[in-house]
Every structure is written in C-alpha cells, then in structure tokens.
Design a protein around this motif. Structure first.
Motif, PDB file in Angstrom:
ATOM      1  N   PRO A 289     -32.137 -23.116  16.717  1.00 13.10           N
ATOM      2  CA  PRO A 289     -32.189 -21.671  16.912  1.00 13.10           C
ATOM      3  C   PRO A 289     -32.976 -21.313  18.166  1.00 13.10           C
ATOM      4  CG  PRO A 289     -33.822 -22.318  15.308  1.00 13.10           C
ATOM      5  CD  PRO A 289     -33.042 -23.557  15.632  1.00 13.10           C
ATOM      6  N   ARG A 290     -32.698 -20.134  18.695  1.00 13.45           N
ATOM      7  CA  ARG A 290     -33.508 -19.603  19.782  1.00 13.45           C
ATOM      8  C   ARG A 290     -34.772 -18.975  19.196  1.00 13.45           C
ATOM      9  NH1 ARG A 290     -29.871 -15.462  22.767  1.00 13.45           N
ATOM     10  NH2 ARG A 290     -29.357 -14.995  20.590  1.00 13.45           N
TER      11      ARG A 290
ATOM     12  N   SER B  24     -35.911 -16.053  19.644  1.00 11.83           N
ATOM     13  CA  SER B  24     -35.641 -14.698  19.157  1.00 11.83           C
ATOM     14  C   SER B  24     -35.110 -14.712  17.732  1.00 11.83           C
ATOM     15  CB  SER B  24     -34.648 -13.989  20.083  1.00 11.83           C
ATOM     16  OG  SER B  24     -33.426 -14.713  20.157  1.00 11.83           O
ATOM     17  N   GLU B  25     -34.330 -15.733  17.369  1.00 11.95           N
ATOM     18  CA  GLU B  25     -33.792 -15.829  16.014  1.00 11.95           C
ATOM     19  C   GLU B  25     -34.890 -16.164  15.009  1.00 11.95           C
ATOM     20  OE1 GLU B  25     -29.421 -17.558  16.069  1.00 11.95           O
ATOM     21  OE2 GLU B  25     -30.695 -18.691  17.454  1.00 11.95           O
TER      22      GLU B  25
ATOM     23  N   ALA C 152     -37.137 -13.143  14.565  1.00 11.69           N
ATOM     24  CA  ALA C 152     -36.481 -12.128  13.727  1.00 11.69           C
ATOM     25  C   ALA C 152     -36.648 -12.458  12.249  1.00 11.69           C
ATOM     26  CB  ALA C 152     -34.999 -12.033  14.101  1.00 11.69           C
ATOM     27  N   ALA C 153     -36.560 -13.744  11.913  1.00 15.63           N
ATOM     28  CA  ALA C 153     -36.747 -14.161  10.520  1.00 15.63           C
ATOM     29  C   ALA C 153     -38.189 -13.950  10.077  1.00 15.63           C
ATOM     30  CB  ALA C 153     -36.349 -15.630  10.359  1.00 15.63           C
TER      31      ALA C 153
ATOM     32  N   ASP D  36     -35.211 -16.710  24.750  1.00 18.76           N
ATOM     33  CA  ASP D  36     -34.031 -17.569  24.802  1.00 18.76           C
ATOM     34  C   ASP D  36     -34.342 -19.061  24.653  1.00 18.76           C
ATOM     35  OD1 ASP D  36     -32.203 -15.488  25.121  1.00 18.76           O
ATOM     36  OD2 ASP D  36     -32.569 -15.397  27.287  1.00 18.76           O
TER      37      ASP D  36
ATOM     38  N   GLU E 188     -35.197 -22.625  23.010  1.00 22.55           N
ATOM     39  CA  GLU E 188     -34.834 -23.226  21.733  1.00 22.55           C
ATOM     40  C   GLU E 188     -36.080 -23.676  20.995  1.00 22.55           C
ATOM     41  OE1 GLU E 188     -32.061 -26.328  22.757  1.00 22.55           O
ATOM     42  OE2 GLU E 188     -30.348 -24.992  22.442  1.00 22.55           O
TER      43      GLU E 188
ATOM     44  N   HIS F 108     -30.257 -21.280   6.960  1.00 16.26           N
ATOM     45  CA  HIS F 108     -29.493 -21.042   8.184  1.00 16.26           C
ATOM     46  C   HIS F 108     -28.966 -22.334   8.817  1.00 16.26           C
ATOM     47  CE1 HIS F 108     -30.267 -16.710   8.657  1.00 16.26           C
ATOM     48  NE2 HIS F 108     -31.488 -16.949   8.201  1.00 16.26           N
TER      49      HIS F 108
ATOM     50  N   TRP G 220     -30.832 -24.591  10.319  1.00 14.43           N
ATOM     51  CA  TRP G 220     -31.538 -24.784  11.582  1.00 14.43           C
ATOM     52  C   TRP G 220     -32.172 -26.167  11.718  1.00 14.43           C
ATOM     53  CZ3 TRP G 220     -34.601 -19.530  11.561  1.00 14.43           C
ATOM     54  CH2 TRP G 220     -33.732 -18.494  11.941  1.00 14.43           C
TER      55      TRP G 220
END
Length: 305
Positions: free
Chosen positions: A2-3, A5-6, A9-10, A34, A36, A255, A257
């Motif tokens: 995941p990035r 930002s992802e 967000a979680a 952005d 990883e 997810h 990940w």
C-alpha cells in the motif's frame, strides 16, 4: 504494497484527527503520501532512539502516541534534537504519524489497552464522549476485577503486568483496603479526580500524580475513601502500542497488504534509576550546618559581587 496515503487513511478511521483535543498535534508529521509502506513500527515516543530503531528495522512508517511538536516550532535544524529526528526520518524515507488524544478516547483506546494488560473488565468510559451515542468512547475506563484484591495486591499485579520502569508503582491510601472496582487512565490522570469520585470506584490507577492534587484528593475521605496507584507515564501507555499494532495487522490482512507490523520494546521512560527511602525512619534528624559550612550573614565581608 500500500501507499502511505492508504495506510494513513486506515489509521484515521481508527483515530480520527477531529477527535483530538484542540491543543493537540496529531496526524502525519513527515512522509510522502505516494511512498510505499511494507514495514511499520509502533512506539510511545518519537525520540532519536526510537527513530534509530526504525532505521535499523527498515521501517517505512513510524506511528507514535506522543507528538513530536506539541507546541509548534520555528526550526527543524539538525542542531536541535527534534530537528535531528526530522532529518533522520526524511533521509531514510520513514514517515511519522501521531495518534495522541484521539487514541486516548477511541474505542478501543489507550485505557482499554491498559485495562487489558491488568486483566480488568471494562465497564464504561470514566469520562464519556458526548458525541458517541453508544457510550463507549471517552477518557479513562471504569473497570471491575476478576476477583477482589487488596490495594497492595493490585499494585503488585500492575508492577508485574506493565513494562518495568525505575519508578514501579507508587501507592497512596490503605494498602490493605479491598478493591472491587478500579478506574484506569493511561498517561497523566490527576485532572480526572472529579470523575473518579463520581464513579464510586475503590481505586484509581494512572500516572504523573502530583503532590498537591493527590494530597487534597486523599484528604477528602468523606467523599472519596479510595486508593491511588501511580505508575510511570510511559508504562501506562505502552500497552496501546500492542493494541494498535494488532488493529493494523487486522486491517492489513483484510486488504491483502501483507504489512509487517512491529512494536518497539525500547524503554523511553526518562527515569533510569530508583533509590528507595527507608520508610521505617520517616523523620530523619537534620544536622545544623557547622560554622565552616554555614552561609555568611548579610554583614559578612568578602561576599561575591
């Protein structure tokens, strides 16, 4: 992978920034949205020792409970210790995210983790969040013991179950009093004394208890004949790191990940040693200064300018 930002967000779903106190400084301090993320480290304090651990671990994201810049700053120069933290993070592509008072009041939050470490059953928040219709969020927790303990036994349990620190557990009140219910609050808790009185518990376990508030609280025996247990600030909040790591692990699995999530076991409590007083002799005789050691009077000559 995941990035950033992802992942952020979680984390914001777990601990929304808008639920932090107005004076707090939470959220992402350093990091490229952005980039990883494959490895995450949780810790209480964003100090250099923890950042160096993150570098050695190869972490892409460091999540801490305490903010780096709680009161703001005008510089991130590497000549300052906080600036050096920022430089180290950026040079090694490590993001820093903070969840502080928004993690304190979360469900589950810092005090749930503290109660879990002590094998206490959470009944309700000590100070409920008025915006939570289910009444589960808020500061501190009111808990029940699995079976009654004396204050001394509860302190021993806390000393055994919480991470070891130089302070250990201090007790105020009758060590042989029986405890059925206890309020807990990770971090500094003497601002919650009114809520503790209203909760009708037998004991309150928290950290950073100061002399005057504790003394005045205990003096009001007619309204609150309960015991205080004072642990190290860091020790009462470290269990949250394990809880938070488990929460992110579950999100990662959901997810797909495949994040590798770690919890720092580095002790960042600032106190490093403890010398116990001889409580059998509470009033030692204080020797008067000799003429050689007595400070000069105002009429003495040769006083420094």
């Amino acid at each position: 992978m995941p990035r950033l930002s992802e992942v952020i967000a979680a984390l914001e779903i777990l601990w929304p920034a808008e639920r932090a106190e107005s004076w707090d400084a939470v959220g992402t301090v350093v990091g490229d949205p952005d980039q990883e993320v494959s490895r995450v480290l949780f810790a209480v304090d964003p100090v250099q020792e923890i950042v160096d651990e993150a570098v050695k671990l190869g972490a892409d994201l460091l999540v801490t409970h305490h903010p780096l810049y709680l009161r703001g700053t005008t510089t991130v120069a590497a000549s300052t210790f906080k600036g050096r933290v920022v430089h180290t993070l950026i040079k090694n592509d490590i993001a820093l995210h903070v969840a502080h008072t928004n993690a304190d009041t979360a469900d589950p939050g810092v005090s749930d983790a503290l109660a879990g470490a002590l094998d206490l059953r959470v009944v309700r928040p000590l100070v409920p969040d008025a915006t939570d219709p289910e009444g589960r969020r808020g500061l501190g927790r009111v808990c029940e013991l699995d079976h009654p303990l004396t204050v001394r036994e509860l302190a021993a349990r806390a000393a055994e179950r919480l991470p070891g620190t130089a302070q250990g557990i201090r007790v105020a009140g009758d060590p042989e009093a029986v405890v059925h219910t206890v309020a807990v609050s990770g971090g500094s808790g003497d601002s919650l004394f009114d809520a503790v009185r209203a909760a009708g518990v037998d004991a309150f376990l928290t950290a950073d208890l100061r002399h005057h508030p504790a003394s005045e609280f205990l003096a009001d025996r007619a309204h609150s004949p309960l015991a205080l247990l004072d642990a190290a600030h860091w020790a009462t909040e470290w269990p949250w790191c394990e809880l938070a790591a488990a929460q992110l692990d579950e999100i990662s699995d959901r997810h797909g990940w495949d994040l590798r999530v770690h919890v720092s076991k580095t002790v960042t409590d600032p106190w490093t040693a403890h010398a116990a007083s001889d409580t059998a002799h509470p009033s030692p005789t204080t020797a008067l200064p000799t003429s050689a050691s007595r400070p000069p009077s105002s009429s003495s000559t040769g006083a420094p300018n």
